[in-house]
Design a protein around this motif. Structure first.
Motif, PDB file in Angstrom:
ATOM      1  N   ALA A   1       0.846  -1.190   0.000  1.00 27.94           N
ATOM      2  CA  ALA A   1       0.000   0.000   0.000  1.00 27.94           C
ATOM      3  C   ALA A   1       0.885   1.246   0.000  1.00 27.94           C
ATOM      4  O   ALA A   1       2.029   1.203   0.459  1.00 27.94           O
ATOM      5  N   PRO A   2       0.400   2.361  -0.520  1.00 24.60           N
ATOM      6  CA  PRO A   2       1.190   3.599  -0.511  1.00 24.60           C
ATOM      7  C   PRO A   2       1.579   4.014   0.905  1.00 24.60           C
ATOM      8  O   PRO A   2       0.896   3.670   1.877  1.00 24.60           O
ATOM      9  N   ASP A   3       2.667   4.748   1.033  1.00 25.65           N
ATOM     10  CA  ASP A   3       3.098   5.239   2.346  1.00 25.65           C
ATOM     11  C   ASP A   3       2.032   6.128   2.985  1.00 25.65           C
ATOM     12  O   ASP A   3       1.985   6.272   4.211  1.00 25.65           O
ATOM     13  N   THR A   4       1.197   6.725   2.147  1.00 24.83           N
ATOM     14  CA  THR A   4       0.155   7.627   2.644  1.00 24.83           C
ATOM     15  C   THR A   4      -1.128   6.895   3.025  1.00 24.83           C
ATOM     16  O   THR A   4      -2.096   7.529   3.446  1.00 24.83           O
ATOM     17  N   ALA A   5      -1.164   5.574   2.869  1.00 26.52           N
ATOM     18  CA  ALA A   5      -2.375   4.812   3.180  1.00 26.52           C
ATOM     19  C   ALA A   5      -2.755   4.970   4.646  1.00 26.52           C
ATOM     20  O   ALA A   5      -1.890   5.124   5.517  1.00 26.52           O
ATOM     21  N   ALA A   6      -4.041   4.929   4.923  1.00 23.69           N
ATOM     22  CA  ALA A   6      -4.544   5.145   6.277  1.00 23.69           C
ATOM     23  C   ALA A   6      -4.095   4.047   7.230  1.00 23.69           C
ATOM     24  O   ALA A   6      -4.121   2.867   6.900  1.00 23.69           O
ATOM     25  N   LYS A   7      -3.694   4.462   8.420  1.00 23.97           N
ATOM     26  CA  LYS A   7      -3.334   3.521   9.474  1.00 23.97           C
ATOM     27  C   LYS A   7      -4.600   2.915  10.075  1.00 23.97           C
ATOM     28  O   LYS A   7      -5.705   3.433   9.918  1.00 23.97           O
ATOM     29  N   GLY A   8      -4.414   1.809  10.819  1.00 24.51           N
ATOM     30  CA  GLY A   8      -5.526   1.158  11.470  1.00 24.51           C
ATOM     31  C   GLY A   8      -5.933   1.845  12.748  1.00 24.51           C
ATOM     32  O   GLY A   8      -5.390   2.880  13.139  1.00 24.51           O
ATOM     33  N   GLN A   9      -6.903   1.255  13.461  1.00 26.77           N
ATOM     34  CA  GLN A   9      -7.430   1.849  14.679  1.00 26.77           C
ATOM     35  C   GLN A   9      -6.375   1.952  15.775  1.00 26.77           C
ATOM     36  O   GLN A   9      -6.489   2.771  16.684  1.00 26.77           O
ATOM     37  N   LYS A  10      -5.349   1.115  15.717  1.00 27.37           N
ATOM     38  CA  LYS A  10      -4.267   1.168  16.694  1.00 27.37           C
ATOM     39  C   LYS A  10      -2.928   1.479  16.023  1.00 27.37           C
ATOM     40  O   LYS A  10      -1.873   1.117  16.526  1.00 27.37           O
ATOM     41  N   GLY A  11      -3.004   2.140  14.882  1.00 29.74           N
ATOM     42  CA  GLY A  11      -1.793   2.539  14.186  1.00 29.74           C
ATOM     43  C   GLY A  11      -1.211   1.495  13.263  1.00 29.74           C
ATOM     44  O   GLY A  11      -0.086   1.649  12.772  1.00 29.74           O
ATOM     45  N   GLU A  12      -1.952   0.432  12.955  1.00 26.50           N
ATOM     46  CA  GLU A  12      -1.439  -0.621  12.078  1.00 26.50           C
ATOM     47  C   GLU A  12      -1.310  -0.124  10.639  1.00 26.50           C
ATOM     48  O   GLU A  12      -2.118   0.675  10.158  1.00 26.50           O
ATOM     49  N   ASN A  13      -0.293  -0.613   9.941  1.00 24.12           N
ATOM     50  CA  ASN A  13      -0.115  -0.274   8.538  1.00 24.12           C
ATOM     51  C   ASN A  13      -1.219  -0.896   7.690  1.00 24.12           C
ATOM     52  O   ASN A  13      -1.865  -1.870   8.091  1.00 24.12           O
ATOM     53  N   ALA A  14      -1.412  -0.327   6.501  1.00 26.17           N
ATOM     54  CA  ALA A  14      -2.416  -0.849   5.571  1.00 26.17           C
ATOM     55  C   ALA A  14      -1.911  -2.119   4.903  1.00 26.17           C
ATOM     56  O   ALA A  14      -0.735  -2.220   4.547  1.00 26.17           O
ATOM     57  N   VAL A  15      -2.803  -3.083   4.742  1.00 28.13           N
ATOM     58  CA  VAL A  15      -2.449  -4.315   4.047  1.00 28.13           C
ATOM     59  C   VAL A  15      -2.239  -4.025   2.558  1.00 28.13           C
ATOM     60  O   VAL A  15      -2.643  -2.977   2.035  1.00 28.13           O
ATOM     61  N   ALA A  16      -1.609  -4.965   1.887  1.00 25.88           N
ATOM     62  CA  ALA A  16      -1.236  -4.789   0.484  1.00 25.88           C
ATOM     63  C   ALA A  16      -2.444  -4.661  -0.432  1.00 25.88           C
ATOM     64  O   ALA A  16      -3.553  -5.085  -0.101  1.00 25.88           O
ATOM     65  N   TRP A  17      -2.218  -4.059  -1.595  1.00 24.79           N
ATOM     66  CA  TRP A  17      -3.196  -4.048  -2.665  1.00 24.79           C
ATOM     67  C   TRP A  17      -3.027  -5.349  -3.442  1.00 24.79           C
ATOM     68  O   TRP A  17      -1.894  -5.816  -3.640  1.00 24.79           O
TER      69      TRP A  17
ATOM     70  N   LEU B   1      -8.099  -2.636  -3.329  1.00 17.98           N
ATOM     71  CA  LEU B   1      -7.417  -1.355  -3.479  1.00 17.98           C
ATOM     72  C   LEU B   1      -7.739  -0.444  -2.295  1.00 17.98           C
ATOM     73  O   LEU B   1      -8.610  -0.747  -1.477  1.00 17.98           O
ATOM     74  N   GLN B   2      -7.047   0.701  -2.204  1.00 14.27           N
ATOM     75  CA  GLN B   2      -7.342   1.727  -1.192  1.00 14.27           C
ATOM     76  C   GLN B   2      -7.487   1.116   0.201  1.00 14.27           C
ATOM     77  O   GLN B   2      -8.419   1.422   0.953  1.00 14.27           O
ATOM     78  N   THR B   3      -6.551   0.255   0.574  1.00 10.85           N
ATOM     79  CA  THR B   3      -6.633  -0.420   1.865  1.00 10.85           C
ATOM     80  C   THR B   3      -6.342   0.527   3.024  1.00 10.85           C
ATOM     81  O   THR B   3      -5.617   1.511   2.877  1.00 10.85           O
ATOM     82  N   ALA B   4      -6.907   0.199   4.180  1.00 16.96           N
ATOM     83  CA  ALA B   4      -6.697   0.974   5.406  1.00 16.96           C
ATOM     84  C   ALA B   4      -6.565   0.001   6.564  1.00 16.96           C
ATOM     85  O   ALA B   4      -7.457  -0.816   6.810  1.00 16.96           O
ATOM     86  N   GLY B   5      -5.441   0.056   7.269  1.00 20.06           N
ATOM     87  CA  GLY B   5      -5.222  -0.814   8.414  1.00 20.06           C
ATOM     88  C   GLY B   5      -5.097  -2.283   8.016  1.00 20.06           C
ATOM     89  O   GLY B   5      -4.889  -2.624   6.860  1.00 20.06           O
ATOM     90  N   GLY B   6      -5.194  -3.153   9.011  1.00 18.40           N
ATOM     91  CA  GLY B   6      -5.233  -4.585   8.756  1.00 18.40           C
ATOM     92  C   GLY B   6      -3.948  -5.355   8.961  1.00 18.40           C
ATOM     93  O   GLY B   6      -3.966  -6.582   9.053  1.00 18.40           O
ATOM     94  N   SER B   7      -2.793  -4.673   9.014  1.00 17.79           N
ATOM     95  CA  SER B   7      -1.512  -5.378   9.131  1.00 17.79           C
ATOM     96  C   SER B   7      -1.227  -5.768  10.589  1.00 17.79           C
ATOM     97  O   SER B   7      -1.592  -5.048  11.516  1.00 17.79           O
ATOM     98  N   PRO B   8      -0.537  -6.892  10.801  1.00 15.75           N
ATOM     99  CA  PRO B   8      -0.226  -7.339  12.151  1.00 15.75           C
ATOM    100  C   PRO B   8       1.032  -6.671  12.675  1.00 15.75           C
ATOM    101  O   PRO B   8       1.791  -6.062  11.899  1.00 15.75           O
ATOM    102  N   PRO B   9       1.321  -6.787  13.974  1.00 18.02           N
ATOM    103  CA  PRO B   9       2.607  -6.311  14.491  1.00 18.02           C
ATOM    104  C   PRO B   9       3.723  -7.208  13.958  1.00 18.02           C
ATOM    105  O   PRO B   9       3.476  -8.308  13.470  1.00 18.02           O
ATOM    106  N   ALA B  10       4.957  -6.746  14.066  1.00 18.65           N
ATOM    107  CA  ALA B  10       6.083  -7.522  13.536  1.00 18.65           C
ATOM    108  C   ALA B  10       6.329  -8.785  14.341  1.00 18.65           C
ATOM    109  O   ALA B  10       6.817  -9.791  13.809  1.00 18.65           O
ATOM    110  N   SER B  11       5.989  -8.765  15.623  1.00 15.91           N
ATOM    111  CA  SER B  11       6.255  -9.897  16.505  1.00 15.91           C
ATOM    112  C   SER B  11       4.985 -10.319  17.231  1.00 15.91           C
ATOM    113  O   SER B  11       4.054  -9.529  17.412  1.00 15.91           O
ATOM    114  N   CYS B  12       4.959 -11.576  17.665  1.00 22.11           N
ATOM    115  CA  CYS B  12       3.826 -12.096  18.425  1.00 22.11           C
ATOM    116  C   CYS B  12       3.922 -11.779  19.917  1.00 22.11           C
ATOM    117  O   CYS B  12       3.033 -12.150  20.687  1.00 22.11           O
TER     118      CYS B  12
END
Length: 260
Positions: A199-215, A235-246
């Protein structure tokens, strides 16, 4: 734009339906999401501008699906296969699911679940509003428009778009789009991922600051697909990505997301 796809994807000026007032969900007010307040402001400013301009229009906007234009990621996905035509556009709102083997492992994707809302006309008449909707939708939880009904109506605040289906992963772990509802039948699509771009660097973060998942671009398979659906784009994803670690995460957890 000519292609037979669903774009997993809201208020359509000139073509919106009138619904009973939904229960207004709470705004997700977290420190990590403050950087995206601008999206909500931009959304309502766009609506106000469109409403003002509508007073000077001689005719209502025409819902011509062929005029819809696909958004491009920084590294564009392959275009739809030649000869296909646009079938459906929706806003998808739900969760991405993940699992953790142990606290030192990285989260593993475990599918997704989302409700799809029909934005086909909006994408053709007001694409700039359709493009910002995933970010805006992520600021609110899905609301039940009639909690006393035996058949509660799910609503995507602040829009009044009709539900056009569900997205989920079947028992075999295959992404599936069911666009058959009591109100309309757009078909079903069993899919396999064909390509992905960040997703673009400007894509919306999630509710807890998570990065946007891929297009994504997905191709349909013969197993369970009905009608003539051949390709699906996320397309136009917002949030959805997990943290880097469990570390600190449950063995199974979900992350809120939205997409067009």
């Amino acid at each position: 734009m000519h292609f037979s796809t669903i774009i997993s994807t809201f208020l359509t000026l000139g073509v919106s339906s009138v619904l009973a007032a939904p229960t207004t969900p709470s705004f997700i007010d977290t420190t990590s999401s403050t950087g995206n307040y601008q999206d909500v402001s931009d959304y309502f400013n766009l609506l106000a501008k469109k409403a003002l301009n509508s007073h000077f229009m001689s005719v209502a906007p025409v819902c011509d699906v062929n005029s819809a234009v696909m958004s491009e990621s920084p590294v564009p996905l392959e275009p739809p296969t030649a000869g296909l035509t646009l079938h459906h556009v929706a806003i998808g709102r739900g969760v991405q699911n993940y699992t953790c083997a142990n606290s030192s492992s990285a989260p593993e994707a475990a599918g997704a679940v989302a409700t799809l809302f029909n934005a086909t006309c909006l994408a053709s008449t007001h694409p700039e509003i359709a493009n910002i909707l995933p970010s805006v939708a992520l600021k609110f939880d899905l609301s039940d428009g009639d909690r006393n009904s035996a058949f509660p109506r799910i609503s995507l605040f602040p829009s009044n778009l009709a539900v056009s289906g569900k997205h989920f992963f079947n028992s075999d772990g295959v992404p599936f789009f069911n666009l058959d509802t009591p109100a309309a039948s757009y078909g079903k699509a069993s899919c396999a991922k064909d390509a992905a771009e960040s997703a673009p660097d400007t894509a919306a973060k999630g509710q807890k600051g998570e990065n946007a998942v891929a297009w994504l671009r997905l191709n349909t398979t013969d197993d369970g697909t009905t009608g003539s659906i051949k390709q699906v784009y996320r397309l136009q994803t917002a949030g959805g990505s997990p943290p880097a670690s469990c570390e600190g995460m449950d063995s199974e957890f979900s992350v809120q997301y939205a997409a067009q």
